[in-house]
Design a protein around this motif. Structure first.
Motif, PDB file in Angstrom:
ATOM      1  N   ARG A 247       0.837  -1.203   0.000  1.00 30.17           N
ATOM      2  CA  ARG A 247       0.000   0.000   0.000  1.00 30.17           C
ATOM      3  C   ARG A 247       0.873   1.255   0.000  1.00 30.17           C
ATOM      4  NH1 ARG A 247      -5.806   0.015   2.612  1.00 30.17           N
ATOM      5  NH2 ARG A 247      -5.872   1.456   0.882  1.00 30.17           N
ATOM      6  N   GLN A 248       0.361   2.318  -0.575  1.00 31.83           N
ATOM      7  CA  GLN A 248       1.111   3.568  -0.597  1.00 31.83           C
ATOM      8  C   GLN A 248       0.130   4.728  -0.594  1.00 31.83           C
ATOM      9  OE1 GLN A 248       1.703   6.010  -3.296  1.00 31.83           O
ATOM     10  NE2 GLN A 248      -0.086   5.184  -4.407  1.00 31.83           N
ATOM     11  N   VAL A 252       4.371   7.615  -0.567  1.00 33.61           N
ATOM     12  CA  VAL A 252       5.006   7.066   0.632  1.00 33.61           C
ATOM     13  C   VAL A 252       4.657   5.587   0.766  1.00 33.61           C
ATOM     14  CG1 VAL A 252       5.081   7.143   3.149  1.00 33.61           C
ATOM     15  CG2 VAL A 252       5.060   9.271   1.833  1.00 33.61           C
ATOM     16  N   HIS A 253       5.679   4.743   0.865  1.00 31.44           N
ATOM     17  CA  HIS A 253       5.492   3.313   1.068  1.00 31.44           C
ATOM     18  C   HIS A 253       5.903   2.955   2.495  1.00 31.44           C
ATOM     19  CE1 HIS A 253       4.853   2.279  -3.238  1.00 31.44           C
ATOM     20  NE2 HIS A 253       5.602   3.360  -3.434  1.00 31.44           N
ATOM     21  N   GLU A 294      -3.456  12.200   0.092  1.00 29.90           N
ATOM     22  CA  GLU A 294      -4.002  11.196  -0.823  1.00 29.90           C
ATOM     23  C   GLU A 294      -5.526  11.256  -0.863  1.00 29.90           C
ATOM     24  OE1 GLU A 294      -3.746   7.869  -3.482  1.00 29.90           O
ATOM     25  OE2 GLU A 294      -2.139   9.116  -2.672  1.00 29.90           O
TER      26      GLU A 294
END
Length: 462
Positions: A247-248, A252-253, A294
């Protein structure tokens, strides 16, 4: 109950500021409020401090109890029976102690500081009632030390609203199963719902489950989240370790499984309250901001981002800084702007990107002091450094969140700056425990420092 079995509690001013109705919380025991405490409440109620409202509430509550009492009754004590909750309401007496009239030869402390006068009251009561336990209750650590040194036998912090005895018992938001998950879980009913697989298991196999708690195993082969729970069974959505780590948000991971679980909760539209705890450098602020951008910019789920935080000096010092409210707040919210720079540090024009994103996401910096009275609709509210807030202050902020608002609360219980709060009495701890069984909230304790190897070594060694 005999007189020898009942206790006498002497309350410091900070107890009534922490919980204005605290004098109703001592059940069958007597409560004494020194005249110095009333004087301090009087000075605070008209001040510009954030606790002025609590001082006024406490004064009004005391006036309601003592309004019809004669001076003689106030000296002996007014019965509190019938007040407070029906099940655990008080049945002792409330007394105002005129410490200003105390004989000089009975005073251990001769300097006229308020703390010393309150300790003198407790010591005088301890001498006057040798058959009863006289307990001084204060949240001031130094005052507790002074009282002990002066001869007080019993000195305590206010623990009536304390939900856990030790911070190690605080909910982490996840449960780690030893070994492999499927080695310990044998009785299971699995069904496929769309893309997800849901496992229904008996609580006897995992008795410590609660709603929205994540489940991982030591073998790093299973990751799931509790979607539904009843008296006998729990339904666990199988998230998959690889899918969770993939997921990101806003580029950003996650760097570890803790961040992956936190990001999953942050991006879940069914979660209205996300609580992130953990040490400095664990990624709380960066993850919160990335998820907020996001959901606001990419997915258009919310209209704006409101960023606020608590600082011990903010009530006094914010007025002396130049500019508008947002310009005044900028020094206190540098952690947010630092995170924004990290997210856009690789852009050709970083400053231009930051200005664009600030406007596109409608990011607003607000002071905690000005949150009261507002009703925030369809927004993401990021509350940083919440460990310095009391439960009542957090309640003020949470109750401002209207329909369609998501609240992200972050804090590090190892960095409490308040003189009157500890890790177990912080409002952040209270929030984690109180909302543990609420279906619209999720908690995650991030335990890995990912800021740098220098920060990680400092967190472990200093």
């Amino acid at each position: 109950m005999t007189q020898a079995q009942s206790k006498i509690y002497v309350l410091d001013t900070n107890i009534l500021l922490h919980e204005p109705l605290a004098f109703l919380s001592f059940q069958e025991h007597d409560v004494v409020i020194p005249m110095t405490v009333l004087e301090e409440l009087d000075h605070i109620k008209d001040s510009k401090k954030d606790v002025a409202r609590d001082a006024r509430v406490s004064i009004r509550a005391l006036e309601n109890v003592l309004a019809d009492a004669s001076p003689e009754q106030m000296a002996v004590g007014v019965m509190l029976a019938g007040l407070g909750s029906k099940e655990h309401g008080p049945s002792g007496r409330l007394r105002i102690y005129t410490d200003l009239l105390m004989e000089p030869n009975k005073q251990v402390f001769t300097s006229n500081e308020n703390d010393n006068r309150i300790i003198n009251v407790a010591l005088d009561l301890q001498r006057s009632f040798p058959d009863q336990a006289v307990i001084l209750v204060t949240k001031d650590i130094n005052m507790r030390l002074k009282a002990k040194g002066a001869g007080m036998q019993y000195v305590e912090d206010y623990r009536t609203d304390q939900l856990i005895d030790d911070i190690k018992y605080l909910s982490k938001g996840f449960i780690k199963v030893p070994g492999r998950f499927w080695d310990g879980v044998t009785d299971v009913d699995s069904q496929t719902e769309g893309r997800d697989t849901v496992h229904r298991i008996a609580l006897t196999q995992l008795p410590e489950l609660y709603i929205n708690a994540f489940i991982i195993d030591e073998a790093k082969e299973f990751a799931g989240v509790v979607e539904l729970i009843d008296d006998t069974h729990a339904e666990i959505v199988d998230l998959g370790v690889e899918r969770l780590m993939a997921r990101q948000a806003w580029g950003v991971h996650p760097k570890n499984i803790g961040q992956a679980m936190a990001l999953h909760a942050l991006l879940d539209p069914h979660i209205d309250l996300c609580i992130l705890t953990g040490p400095a450098g664990s990624g709380k602020t960066l993850l919160a901001l990335a998820a907020a951008l996001e959901m606001v910019v990419e997915k258009n789920m919310y209209d704006k981002i409101i960023v606020t935080r608590s600082t011990p000096e903010i009530a006094e010092s914010i007025g002396f800084l130049p500019g508008t409210e947002e310009e005044k707040m900028a020094p206190w919210l540098s952690a947010i702007t630092d995170s924004l720079e990290v997210l856009h540090g690789q852009d050709v024009n970083t400053s231009g990107s930051l200005s664009y994103i600030m406007e596109k996401a409608n990011i607003q910096f607000k002071s905690v002091n000005f949150m009261r009275g507002r009703s925030i609709q369809n927004a993401i509210v990021i509350l940083d450094e919440s460990q310095n807030l009391t439960a009542s202050q957090l309640k003020t902020i949470i109750t401002r969140c209207g329909e369609g608002t998501k609240l992200i609360v972050g804090g590090n219980l190892a960095q409490i700056d308040s003189n009157y709060l500890s890790a177990v009495t912080s409002g952040l701890t209270y929030l984690v425990e109180k909302f543990k069984n609420f279906s619209g909230s999720s908690t995650m304790m991030l335990d890995g420092v990912v800021r740098s190897r220098l920060a990680e070594f400092a967190e472990k060694s200093l």
